[in-house]
Enzyme design. Structure first.
Site, PDB file in Angstrom:
ATOM      1  N   GLU B  43       0.845  -1.201   0.000  1.00  0.00           N
ATOM      2  CA  GLU B  43       0.000   0.000   0.000  1.00  0.00           C
ATOM      3  C   GLU B  43       0.885   1.258   0.000  1.00  0.00           C
ATOM      4  O   GLU B  43       1.951   1.270   0.624  1.00  0.00           O
ATOM      5  CB  GLU B  43      -0.834  -0.057   1.292  1.00  0.00           C
ATOM      6  CG  GLU B  43      -1.858   1.035   1.481  1.00  0.00           C
ATOM      7  CD  GLU B  43      -2.659   0.838   2.778  1.00  0.00           C
ATOM      8  OE1 GLU B  43      -2.326  -0.083   3.565  1.00  0.00           O
ATOM      9  OE2 GLU B  43      -3.619   1.602   2.994  1.00  0.00           O
ATOM     10  N   LYS B 115      -9.316   2.839  -2.260  1.00  0.00           N
ATOM     11  CA  LYS B 115      -9.685   2.170  -1.006  1.00  0.00           C
ATOM     12  C   LYS B 115     -11.006   2.717  -0.475  1.00  0.00           C
ATOM     13  O   LYS B 115     -11.151   3.941  -0.287  1.00  0.00           O
ATOM     14  CB  LYS B 115      -8.563   2.402   0.006  1.00  0.00           C
ATOM     15  CG  LYS B 115      -8.654   1.625   1.304  1.00  0.00           C
ATOM     16  CD  LYS B 115      -7.395   1.908   2.161  1.00  0.00           C
ATOM     17  CE  LYS B 115      -7.348   1.111   3.446  1.00  0.00           C
ATOM     18  NZ  LYS B 115      -6.101   1.398   4.212  1.00  0.00           N
ATOM     19  N   CYS B 149      -5.742  -3.240   1.943  1.00  0.00           N
ATOM     20  CA  CYS B 149      -5.575  -3.314   3.404  1.00  0.00           C
ATOM     21  C   CYS B 149      -6.895  -3.466   4.181  1.00  0.00           C
ATOM     22  O   CYS B 149      -7.483  -4.527   4.158  1.00  0.00           O
ATOM     23  CB  CYS B 149      -4.764  -2.113   3.893  1.00  0.00           C
ATOM     24  SG  CYS B 149      -3.890  -2.438   5.468  1.00  0.00           S
TER      25      CYS B 149
END
Lengths: 274, 274
Positions: B43, B115, B149
């Site tokens: 990330e 995200k 994540c």
């Protein structure tokens, strides 16, 4: 305030209802002796699992006022504990269900949950349930959720129980032994750990040991905390075992994750529904 | 046909874009040398993670035609591999996103995923995405899904990627180190394992190592098979590491579980929606 939770990982005998009842009663007595306030027994704890055919299953299934639930209610009342046990249930309409009963410390039958996701040849024997996971408040203990074995593999189902406020998810299971790489936990245990962590609740899954008509049981019973780490049942066992863990169920009402997150309110329900 | 998948678990330096670019380019070269056809980077691989403030994040974020994506595209084309990398992205409207790019073996940018579930103080810096997980077909490789994540903690999101046909879920991550009981895997790894197993797909999560402004990274990169067992990354590492696993992505198109079950068709969509 903490609650002592037990999984009674016993060996059962398919077809021998009297022996199974004696085994489960002894296991509840032992759990009570160890201080347990919540006790979980395996799936189909009255009957065993690997039926020769549907006829054998029908002969072993019991109504809710049959010997198993009657004896388990008496045991719960005798010890003043909450009991979750798997039951081969014969419904009023004659249909069979792979059920779990939840009996409170007064011996009252508070919930009958019928397994919604059937595994293997269960489909030939049982009618699946259509009701959500049972979630019941037990005064001075907490909110107990109930589902059975393969149900745990469906994250939607586990989430439903969690969103209904489950603090301790109790799951009677019968996990057939599958091969796994050396040093690895059973995959079923890993999934229990993840279910606990993503929902920040306790999970107690009670498995069996022994063999039954060619099936070996994993002996993978586990009790996990809301971080998903095992409190008991770190490794599977081939032997009957009483798992005991001290749980603070209030912890499972807190869905915060660090200073900035909350595993429930962080859900993007705008993108995938409630 | 098998595909060699790599996670390049590198150490990055927040604020040093040139060093990070060099580190990631070297890591992709090394993965290609080891035979990788799909490479996952962490990330925010261009910028680092622990920003001093929103201004630093804004200064480090890049547009999709900036140096990082340009260099990564060249590397993917040079080696003829698929690359998934986390990017601090500055959108056309000036907003910042914690994104992941998917670049195909021709060097084409095939997907930009932003995200959707933001962790910690990311909320002060980034605008969350509103689009589903990216799922892209790469000829002669398979169907690659992408998320970042904390997204992995939301079973609904992972399921969405799986139901869209993801065979290999690639997740750039930055897992801050949390305490865990002796002998336990990081909880994040356990959740990756469960995500893989309940959806019967491969998952490659690429973490970081080192420290950054008081945060230690877990070094928990892992590549799991559709049973949820690690193929690489069995234990976290404090050191940069190239994880390599041989995956047969066709296996992830088969959702059967034994002779009687299928983890997709067994879902009770009548009880919890599609």
């Amino acid at each position: 305030m903490t609650t002592t939770v037990a999984c009674a990982q016993v060996a059962l005998r398919v077809g021998d209802a009297a022996a199974n009842l004696a085994t489960t009663e002894r296991a509840v007595d032992a759990a009570a002796e160890a201080g347990a306030r919540v006790v979980v027994l395996p799936e189909l704890a009255n009957s065993g699992y690997v039926f020769a055919d549907a006829g054998e299953a029908a002969a072993l299934a019991e109504p809710l006022d049959g010997p198993a639930v009657t004896a388990w209610s008496a045991a719960a009342r005798r010890h003043g504990l909450t009991l979750v046990a798997g039951l081969a249930e014969r419904g009023d309409d004659g249909r069979l269900h792979n059920s779990a009963v939840l009996i409170d410390p007064a011996g009252e039958l508070r919930a009958v949950y019928r397994k919604a996701h059937l595994f293997g040849t269960e489909k030939d024997v049982f009618t699946p349930g259509d009701a959500p996971p049972a979630v019941v408040d037990i005064p001075s203990v907490g909110r107990i959720g109930v589902m059975v074995c393969y149900d745990l593999e469906f994250t939607e189902w586990v989430r439903m129980a969690a969103l209904a406020g489950t603090e301790l998810l109790c799951a009677p299971v019968n996990w057939p032994l599958f091969p796994r790489p050396e040093g690895e936990r059973p995959s079923e245990v890993v999934r229990v750990q993840a279910n606990a962590a993503v929902n920040r609740m306790y999970v107690a899954a009670c498995d069996r040991v022994g063999d039954e008509r060619g099936v070996t049981w994993t002996g993978g019973s586990v009790i996990t905390d809301p971080d998903g780490f095992p409190l008991a049942g770190h490794r599977p066992s081939d032997d009957p075992e009483l798992l005991i863990a001290t749980c603070d169920l209030a912890e499972a009402r807190n869905k915060r994750l660090g200073a900035h997150n909350d595993v429930f309110t962080d859900r993007r329900t705008d993108l995938y529904g409630a």
